[in-house]
Write an enzyme that holds these catalytic residues in place. Structure first.
Site, PDB file in Angstrom:
ATOM      1  N   HIS A   6      35.300  45.641  47.629  1.00  0.00           N
ATOM      2  CA  HIS A   6      34.335  45.688  46.533  1.00  0.00           C
ATOM      3  C   HIS A   6      34.717  44.560  45.582  1.00  0.00           C
ATOM      4  CE1 HIS A   6      31.882  46.902  43.147  1.00  0.00           C
ATOM      5  NE2 HIS A   6      31.238  47.731  43.969  1.00  0.00           N
ATOM      6  N   CYS A   8      34.586  44.193  42.483  1.00  0.00           N
ATOM      7  CA  CYS A   8      35.218  44.561  41.217  1.00  0.00           C
ATOM      8  C   CYS A   8      36.723  44.775  41.353  1.00  0.00           C
ATOM      9  CB  CYS A   8      34.572  45.826  40.649  1.00  0.00           C
ATOM     10  SG  CYS A   8      32.889  45.583  40.025  1.00  0.00           S
ATOM     11  N   SER A   9      37.195  44.871  42.578  1.00  0.00           N
ATOM     12  CA  SER A   9      38.614  45.127  42.828  1.00  0.00           C
ATOM     13  C   SER A   9      39.417  43.828  42.829  1.00  0.00           C
ATOM     14  CB  SER A   9      38.775  45.835  44.179  1.00  0.00           C
ATOM     15  OG  SER A   9      40.090  45.725  44.662  1.00  0.00           O
ATOM     16  N   ALA A  10      40.389  43.739  41.924  1.00  0.00           N
ATOM     17  CA  ALA A  10      41.253  42.552  41.886  1.00  0.00           C
ATOM     18  C   ALA A  10      42.024  42.372  43.199  1.00  0.00           C
ATOM     19  CB  ALA A  10      42.211  42.637  40.700  1.00  0.00           C
ATOM     20  N   ARG A  13      39.776  40.793  45.660  1.00  0.00           N
ATOM     21  CA  ARG A  13      39.494  39.390  45.343  1.00  0.00           C
ATOM     22  C   ARG A  13      40.671  38.483  45.682  1.00  0.00           C
ATOM     23  NH1 ARG A  13      39.150  39.583  40.086  1.00  0.00           N
ATOM     24  NH2 ARG A  13      38.731  41.780  39.605  1.00  0.00           N
TER      25      ARG A  13
END
Length: 212
Positions: A6, A8-10, A13
């Site tokens: 996702h 939004c997940s660091a 990323r």
């Protein structure tokens, strides 16, 4: 290879940026955790802990972002610059990765995440842990352009994903001058930074919408 994630997940990323640095193509599979998609039997079969990120490479399933970063570099890296083979250099990279997981990103989970998810006010004790974590990172970066050696490594990439996520609440990174200097350079030299920043902006929009 399939990559369950996702934006939004660091941790997700950080994998995306590392894959970009290696020239590895990921088959992106968005997992809507808020809708419970991570609990579907077919995903739990791949990852019994049903967490993201999860990577499936030719039938081999691996999760925990920092383990994925190392796996990708060791299997697909043209050299060892992102994750050195020298034991001492590797040990420093590992220490920074564990610091990110157990100290810096953990401070985000404890101090910042409740502000986003539950609209709770900042807890002073938890915010002190954030300050301590950034203080340590600032010390690591004294007279250093990168967090673990003289070139970009997966430690920089993991920490870049984490540090940038603090910006969702307009955290003042400038109060830590070495971190601020490193951060500006890391944004310039890390492949995939733009996609990372897009994920940060998604969280920020969620925060702003919740404050309306």
């Amino acid at each position: 290879m399939d990559f369950y994630y996702h934006p939004c997940s660091a941790p997700c990323r950080s994998v995306m940026m590392t894959a970009k640095a290696l020239g590895v193509d990921l088959n992106m599979k968005l997992l809507k955790v808020m809708d419970g998609e991570h609990l579907k039997p077919e995903f739990v079969k791949l990852n019994p802990q049903h967490c993201i990120p999860t990577l499936v490479d030719n039938g081999f399933s691996i999760w925990e972002s920092r383990a994925i970063l190392i796996y990708l570099v060791e299997k697909y890296g043209a050299d060892d610059s992102l994750y050195p083979s020298d034991p001492e250099k590797k040990a420093v990279v590992n220490q920074r990765l564990y610091f990110d997981m157990g100290t810096l990103f953990q401070s985000f989970i404890e101090a910042i995440y409740p502000q986003i998810r539950s609209k709770q006010p900042a807890d002073p004790e938890a915010m002190q842990k954030v300050d301590t974590a950034f203080g340590h990172l600032d010390t690591f970066l004294e007279d250093q352009e990168y967090v673990a050696g003289d070139c970009l490594t997966v430690a920089d990439i993991a920490l870049l994903a984490s540090v940038s996520t603090f910006e969702v609440v307009d955290f003042d990174i400038a109060q830590y001058p070495n971190v601020a200097r490193w951060y500006e350079n890391a944004k310039e030299v890390t492949p995939g930074w733009e996609e990372n920043w897009d994920g940060v902006q998604l969280i920020k929009k969620f925060v702003q919408k919740g404050n309306e």
